[in-house]
Structure formats: structure tokens, C-alpha cells
Design a protein around this motif. Structure first.
Motif, PDB file in Angstrom:
ATOM      1  N   GLY A 196     -15.121  -4.835  -0.747  1.00 26.27           N
ATOM      2  CA  GLY A 196     -14.054  -5.821  -0.655  1.00 26.27           C
ATOM      3  C   GLY A 196     -12.772  -5.154  -0.183  1.00 26.27           C
ATOM      4  O   GLY A 196     -12.801  -4.193   0.593  1.00 26.27           O
ATOM      5  N   ASP A 197     -11.622  -5.638  -0.671  1.00 28.86           N
ATOM      6  CA  ASP A 197     -10.344  -5.052  -0.264  1.00 28.86           C
ATOM      7  C   ASP A 197     -10.059  -3.714  -0.937  1.00 28.86           C
ATOM      8  O   ASP A 197      -9.258  -2.924  -0.433  1.00 28.86           O
ATOM      9  N   ASP A 198     -10.706  -3.455  -2.057  1.00 33.45           N
ATOM     10  CA  ASP A 198     -10.392  -2.263  -2.861  1.00 33.45           C
ATOM     11  C   ASP A 198     -11.291  -1.091  -2.475  1.00 33.45           C
ATOM     12  O   ASP A 198     -12.015  -0.521  -3.291  1.00 33.45           O
ATOM     13  N   ILE A 199     -11.229  -0.706  -1.210  1.00 33.28           N
ATOM     14  CA  ILE A 199     -12.013   0.433  -0.712  1.00 33.28           C
ATOM     15  C   ILE A 199     -11.398   1.723  -1.260  1.00 33.28           C
ATOM     16  O   ILE A 199     -10.172   1.894  -1.226  1.00 33.28           O
ATOM     17  N   PRO A 200     -12.209   2.642  -1.782  1.00 38.05           N
ATOM     18  CA  PRO A 200     -11.637   3.925  -2.236  1.00 38.05           C
ATOM     19  C   PRO A 200     -10.898   4.623  -1.086  1.00 38.05           C
ATOM     20  O   PRO A 200     -11.374   4.646   0.057  1.00 38.05           O
ATOM     21  N   MET A 201      -9.742   5.183  -1.411  1.00 41.29           N
ATOM     22  CA  MET A 201      -8.877   5.781  -0.391  1.00 41.29           C
ATOM     23  C   MET A 201      -9.565   6.926   0.355  1.00 41.29           C
ATOM     24  O   MET A 201      -9.231   7.205   1.516  1.00 41.29           O
ATOM     25  N   ARG A 202     -10.533   7.561  -0.257  1.00 43.48           N
ATOM     26  CA  ARG A 202     -11.204   8.696   0.392  1.00 43.48           C
ATOM     27  C   ARG A 202     -11.954   8.278   1.656  1.00 43.48           C
ATOM     28  O   ARG A 202     -12.327   9.130   2.472  1.00 43.48           O
ATOM     29  N   THR A 308       7.333  14.422  12.610  1.00 39.45           N
ATOM     30  CA  THR A 308       7.076  13.911  11.264  1.00 39.45           C
ATOM     31  C   THR A 308       6.290  12.613  11.217  1.00 39.45           C
ATOM     32  O   THR A 308       5.521  12.391  10.296  1.00 39.45           O
ATOM     33  N   ASP A 309       6.497  11.698  12.172  1.00 39.15           N
ATOM     34  CA  ASP A 309       6.013  10.320  12.028  1.00 39.15           C
ATOM     35  C   ASP A 309       6.514   9.729  10.706  1.00 39.15           C
ATOM     36  O   ASP A 309       5.793   9.010  10.014  1.00 39.15           O
ATOM     37  N   HIS A 310       7.744  10.066  10.351  1.00 40.54           N
ATOM     38  CA  HIS A 310       8.391   9.534   9.149  1.00 40.54           C
ATOM     39  C   HIS A 310       8.279   8.016   9.145  1.00 40.54           C
ATOM     40  O   HIS A 310       8.744   7.343  10.078  1.00 40.54           O
ATOM     41  N   ALA A 311       7.647   7.461   8.114  1.00 44.50           N
ATOM     42  CA  ALA A 311       7.380   6.011   8.093  1.00 44.50           C
ATOM     43  C   ALA A 311       7.364   5.524   6.649  1.00 44.50           C
ATOM     44  O   ALA A 311       6.312   5.355   6.040  1.00 44.50           O
ATOM     45  N   PRO A 312       8.544   5.282   6.069  1.00 48.56           N
ATOM     46  CA  PRO A 312       8.608   4.950   4.649  1.00 48.56           C
ATOM     47  C   PRO A 312       8.095   3.556   4.319  1.00 48.56           C
ATOM     48  O   PRO A 312       8.239   2.605   5.096  1.00 48.56           O
ATOM     49  N   HIS A 313       7.476   3.454   3.143  1.00 47.48           N
ATOM     50  CA  HIS A 313       7.132   2.186   2.499  1.00 47.48           C
ATOM     51  C   HIS A 313       7.551   2.305   1.038  1.00 47.48           C
ATOM     52  O   HIS A 313       7.639   3.418   0.492  1.00 47.48           O
ATOM     53  N   THR A 314       7.773   1.183   0.393  1.00 49.17           N
ATOM     54  CA  THR A 314       8.117   1.230  -1.025  1.00 49.17           C
ATOM     55  C   THR A 314       6.890   1.580  -1.851  1.00 49.17           C
ATOM     56  O   THR A 314       5.739   1.373  -1.426  1.00 49.17           O
ATOM     57  N   LEU A 315       7.116   2.105  -3.037  1.00 53.65           N
ATOM     58  CA  LEU A 315       6.005   2.393  -3.941  1.00 53.65           C
ATOM     59  C   LEU A 315       5.263   1.118  -4.323  1.00 53.65           C
ATOM     60  O   LEU A 315       4.037   1.137  -4.522  1.00 53.65           O
ATOM     61  N   GLN A 316       5.991   0.016  -4.417  1.00 53.19           N
ATOM     62  CA  GLN A 316       5.347  -1.259  -4.716  1.00 53.19           C
ATOM     63  C   GLN A 316       4.356  -1.632  -3.613  1.00 53.19           C
ATOM     64  O   GLN A 316       3.257  -2.126  -3.886  1.00 53.19           O
ATOM     65  N   GLU A 317       4.740  -1.396  -2.364  1.00 55.08           N
ATOM     66  CA  GLU A 317       3.834  -1.677  -1.252  1.00 55.08           C
ATOM     67  C   GLU A 317       2.637  -0.729  -1.254  1.00 55.08           C
ATOM     68  O   GLU A 317       1.503  -1.144  -0.955  1.00 55.08           O
ATOM     69  N   LYS A 318       2.895   0.514  -1.595  1.00 58.23           N
ATOM     70  CA  LYS A 318       1.803   1.491  -1.635  1.00 58.23           C
ATOM     71  C   LYS A 318       0.820   1.209  -2.777  1.00 58.23           C
ATOM     72  O   LYS A 318      -0.347   1.602  -2.719  1.00 58.23           O
ATOM     73  N   ASP A 319       1.299   0.536  -3.814  1.00 54.44           N
ATOM     74  CA  ASP A 319       0.461   0.255  -4.990  1.00 54.44           C
ATOM     75  C   ASP A 319      -0.343  -1.028  -4.795  1.00 54.44           C
ATOM     76  O   ASP A 319      -0.281  -1.950  -5.591  1.00 54.44           O
ATOM     77  N   ASN A 320      -1.088  -1.065  -3.714  1.00 51.40           N
ATOM     78  CA  ASN A 320      -1.932  -2.202  -3.383  1.00 51.40           C
ATOM     79  C   ASN A 320      -3.340  -1.707  -3.081  1.00 51.40           C
ATOM     80  O   ASN A 320      -3.527  -0.527  -2.747  1.00 51.40           O
ATOM     81  N   PRO A 321      -4.331  -2.570  -3.173  1.00 52.22           N
ATOM     82  CA  PRO A 321      -5.674  -2.173  -2.757  1.00 52.22           C
ATOM     83  C   PRO A 321      -5.677  -1.710  -1.304  1.00 52.22           C
ATOM     84  O   PRO A 321      -4.806  -2.097  -0.503  1.00 52.22           O
ATOM     85  N   TYR A 322      -6.660  -0.923  -0.970  1.00 47.97           N
ATOM     86  CA  TYR A 322      -6.722  -0.266   0.337  1.00 47.97           C
ATOM     87  C   TYR A 322      -6.394  -1.201   1.498  1.00 47.97           C
ATOM     88  O   TYR A 322      -5.559  -0.883   2.356  1.00 47.97           O
TER      89      TYR A 322
END
Length: 444
Positions: A196-202, A308-322
């Protein structure tokens, strides 16, 4: 114009380290010599610290306009300054996208009022803006950016006829994000059917695979050779791609060049278990073998630039399923420190760091009098102390998003001062009240 006299510096420049003084006059370096004196200059004794040309980062996403909850030109350029980056080239996948000359100039207007570092922007190519691109003066900005893998909105250029016309229609450097979209979609469908959407990050480097990168970058290179275009392939992430590039001719004669980013030189797929979404980038961080091959190609000059490809996202955005977690992370404040750490570990020389982060971006993009420490050049300089440990922690992270993939790392070096066009803009953790950034200009 005010003068600054920098005393007792170890200047790293053009494959040499020399002990010298530097006299700055206004925006420029007036004189390099030992034992310079000047009656009215402000004297700054760097006491044997190393002084490098200001770092030039040819690939950042500062999120303005439209995505400023993640970062903006003011916040991210300020963080860049603290990291020794004095010039940046920002990418077009903002909201709205930088795909018209009017929107490009609007970005320049914003930067003129808010940027701490020298600035330029890339113009975004799409399937339907070729006529606008043709109107763009070759000295208007740093170059053209093409996404050959998915990106914001309609910036994926997947019409092969249009792509060939773009490659044939500009003298500017064409910088590309190379990942084959069909391969990625097929891989993603496979893992979504299982997880589903929650694919392991590996599985990220398997979904955005070596094959996807190689198919796209090899196609772009073939097209550049066919059309004679000037091609710069952004953020190589695989070892196999490095064989597509040459080290048999000087950079000035290359029409096809390559870049590697800090995260692909530092992390590997072994880090997904601990870092998770914080190291989710596109292209993906891949194996330690890929990392080793990227280092080899960087050192033997098949890879020309470190960015760098510096490309910030908020931690809230990062804390989502894959499937709903955005790719990218903040890097400009710590990129130079990361490379200096690898230098102290014996991986790369200090002179090579300067070549890849200062000299070569200036050469590649034909920058006017930047990237080198020379008399008559802009005084973009960074002073580093290589024996002053600096711990990355939340209290000293300057990114608007408030986090770093290097959090908890202690670097052995510290950025002490940063000069922008002869102005002391950052001094031992304190910022000047005055910004002195300039729009980057070119000699094309």
C-alpha cells in the motif's frame, strides 16, 4: 569604498595553499601579497586559518514562491552563508514554476530584496514553453533546467520531439534531473501492491533504481551529442552512470559534465533504517558500492562539481507514509563542513574540495569573476578553522524547516567568517545587519 585587510591567511586556490594577506577594496580583491599594510583598512587577523573562495552551489531549492512554509530565499540563503556558500543557483519547481521570463524576473526581484548570498535562477523547460525559452537571453540566468523524471506540476519533459528541440535551441547550459519515469512507475506499482502507501523506506533506492537513473542519463547524453547541446547532469547517484563521463579533456572543453551531491557522497542504503525519510531524496541514496564509485569518479575528474540539492520539507511532511512523504532535505549550512570532514579523513584534498565546489561551478556556468581568489575578482571568501569542532543540534540549525540529516554529527571544522562581495556578512555566528548580495553575471 571601505577596505578590509585580511592578515595571516592560508589561501587555498588553484591547486595551491599559500600563506598571504588579502586587501579587499569594496566588492573586490585588490591585492594578494605577504606583509601588506594599509593606513585606513580594517584589519582582520585570521591567525593562520584557511581562506577559501566562497562556495558556489549550483543546485538549491529555496521554496519561494509558493512553498515558503518550508523555506524562503531569505532564510535559506542566510543558512547558506553560515555554511560558507556565497553564491547559489535556485531551481524552477516553485509555485508558480519559473517557466516564463516574467516569473524568472520576479524571482530576481525577490532575491534583490532578501538574499544574503549572490543569486541566480534556472529557467524551467516544459513540454509547452519552448517559444518562451527561445526568447531568453543567454546571459539572463544560470541556465535551463529539465526534469526528465517526475517533479512539481507539469515540469516533467517527456515529449521526445520537444526535448530534442530544446536541446537544439539554446546555447545555455542545460541541467537535467535524470530518472526514467516509466521504470519508476512500474517499480512503485509493484511495491504498492504489496505494502500500500506505507512502503518501507529501504525500498526507495529499488523503486528509484539504478536502471531508472542510467536509462535517463544515457538518453540525455546521447541527445546532447546528437544536437551539440551543453549538458550538465545533476546529482549522479549510481556508480554505473559515472562511466558515461570523461576525464580526458579539461573542463573548459567539456560539453557534457556531471555533478554529485553531498548526500550521495555521505550516506548509503544502510542508513535508511536509522534515518528513514530524512534521507529520502530523488534520485535515491543507493549502495555503499555506488557511493565508493561516485567518490572515485569525483577524484579522477569524471564528476566535475559537488553541490547540495538543498530541498527542505517540514518534519510534519516527512512524517508521512512512503507514498505521501516528499523527497529532499536541507544541506546548505553543512555541505562544506561535510566535505572538510572527508578531507580530514583523508578521502579528498582541501585543494580538490575547492576545485569541485568553487572553481568548477564558476567555469562551468561562465560566472563573471567568481570562484577564485584572484586580484580583481569579487571578494567572496570563507574562513575556516579546521581544529574547532562543531556539533549539529537543533539550537544551531538555521534552516526554516528546523532539522538536518546531520543532526548529532560533530564536524571537526567550523566556518568562522564569510565575506560576500568584500563585505563581512557572517562573523563567528553573528550576521551583519547589511546584506551585500549581487545578481550573478556571466561571460558567455
Amino acid at each position: 569604498m571601505s577596505r578590509i585587510l585580511i592578515k595571516n591567511a592560508k589561501v587555498v586556490n588553484e591547486n595551491n595553499i599559500i600563506e598571504t594577506d588579502l586587501l579587499l577594496d569594496g566588492d573586490f580583491i585588490e591585492k594578494l601579497d605577504t606583509d601588506i599594510t594599509h593606513d585606513s583598512a580594517e584589519v582582520i587577523d585570521v591567525q593562520g586559518d584557511y581562506v577559501l573562495p566562497g562556495i558556489i552551489d549550483d543546485q538549491v531549492h529555496f521554496r519561494e514562491p509558493g512553498l515558503t512554509h518550508k523555506g524562503n530565499i531569505e532564510s535559506e540563503s542566510r543558512a547558506a552563508l553560515a555554511g560558507g556558500i556565497t553564491s547559489f543557483m535556485e531551481q524552477p519547481n516553485t509555485v508558480p514554476q519559473t517557466t516564463t521570463i516574467e516569473k524568472l524576473e520576479a524571482k530576481f526581484a525577490t532575491a534583490a530584496n532578501t538574499s544574503w548570498a549572490n543569486y541566480s535562477f534556472l529557467f524551467g523547460g516544459t513540454n509547452d514553453n519552448l517559444e518562451e525559452l527561445k526568447k531568453l537571453d543567454k546571459n539572463a540566468c544560470s541556465g535551463v533546467k529539465l526534469f526528465l523524471g517526475s517533479s512539481t506540476g507539469n515540469m516533467l519533459v517527456d515529449d521526445e520531439a520537444v526535448l530534442e528541440r530544446i536541446f537544439s535551441s539554446t546555447e545555455m547550459v542545460i541541467s537535467t534531473h535524470c530518472e526514467d519515469e516509466g521504470t519508476i512507475r512500474a517499480n512503485l506499482a509493484k511495491y504498492k501492491s504489496e505494502y500500500g502507501d506505507d512502503i518501507p523506506m529501504r525500498y526507495h533506492p529499488i523503486i528509484r533504481s539504478e536502471e531508472a537513473c542510467y536509462l535517463s542519463s544515457s538518453k540525455a547524453i546521447a541527445l546532447a551529442k546528437k544536437t551539440g547541446a551543453r549538458l550538465h547532469v545533476f546529482h549522479l547517484s549510481t556508480g554505473i552512470e559515472t562511466d558515461l563521463f570523461t576525464n580526458t579533456i579539461p573542463l573548459e572543453e567539456k560539453k557534457i559534465t556531471a555533478e554529485v551531491c553531498i548526500h550521495h557522497l555521505w550516506f548509503s542504503d544502510e542508513d535508511y533504517d536509522t534515518k528513514g525519510a530524512l534521507i529520502k531524496w530523488n534520485p535515491a541514496v543507493k549502495t555503499s558500492k555506488d557511493r565508493d564509485m561516485l567518490w572515485e569518479a569525483l577524484l579522477d575528474d569524471r564528476i566535475d562539481v559537488v553541490a547540495t540539492d538543498h530541498a527542505p520539507h517540514t518534519l510534519q511532511e516527512k512524517d508521512n507514509p512512503y507514498a505521501n512523504c516528499p523527497s529532499g532535505g536541507p544541506l546548505v549550512q553543512h555541505a562544506l563542513l561535510a566535505m572538510l570532514q572527508k578531507e580530514q579523513e583523508g578521502k579528498i584534498s582541501l585543494e580538490k574540495v575547492v576545485e569541485k565546489m568553487c572553481h568548477n561551478p564558476a567555469k562551468l556556468f561562465d560566472l563573471d569573476r567568481r570562484g577564485f581568489i584572484r586580484e580583481g575578482y569579487y571578494a567572496d571568501l570563507v574562513q575556516i578553522n579546521r581544529n574547532s569542532p562543531s556539533l549539529v543540534e537543533k539550537s544551531n540549525i538555521l534552516y526554516k524547516c528546523g532539522w538536518s540529516p546531520f543532526e548529532g554529527v560533530t564536524f571537526d571544522s567550523k566556518v568562522v567568517r564569510t565575506f560576500v562581495n568584500g563585505h563581512l556578512a557572517y562573523d563567528k555566528g553573528a550576521f551583519s545587519e547589511k546584506r551585500n548580495a549581487r545578481r550573478l553575471t556571466f561571460n558567455r
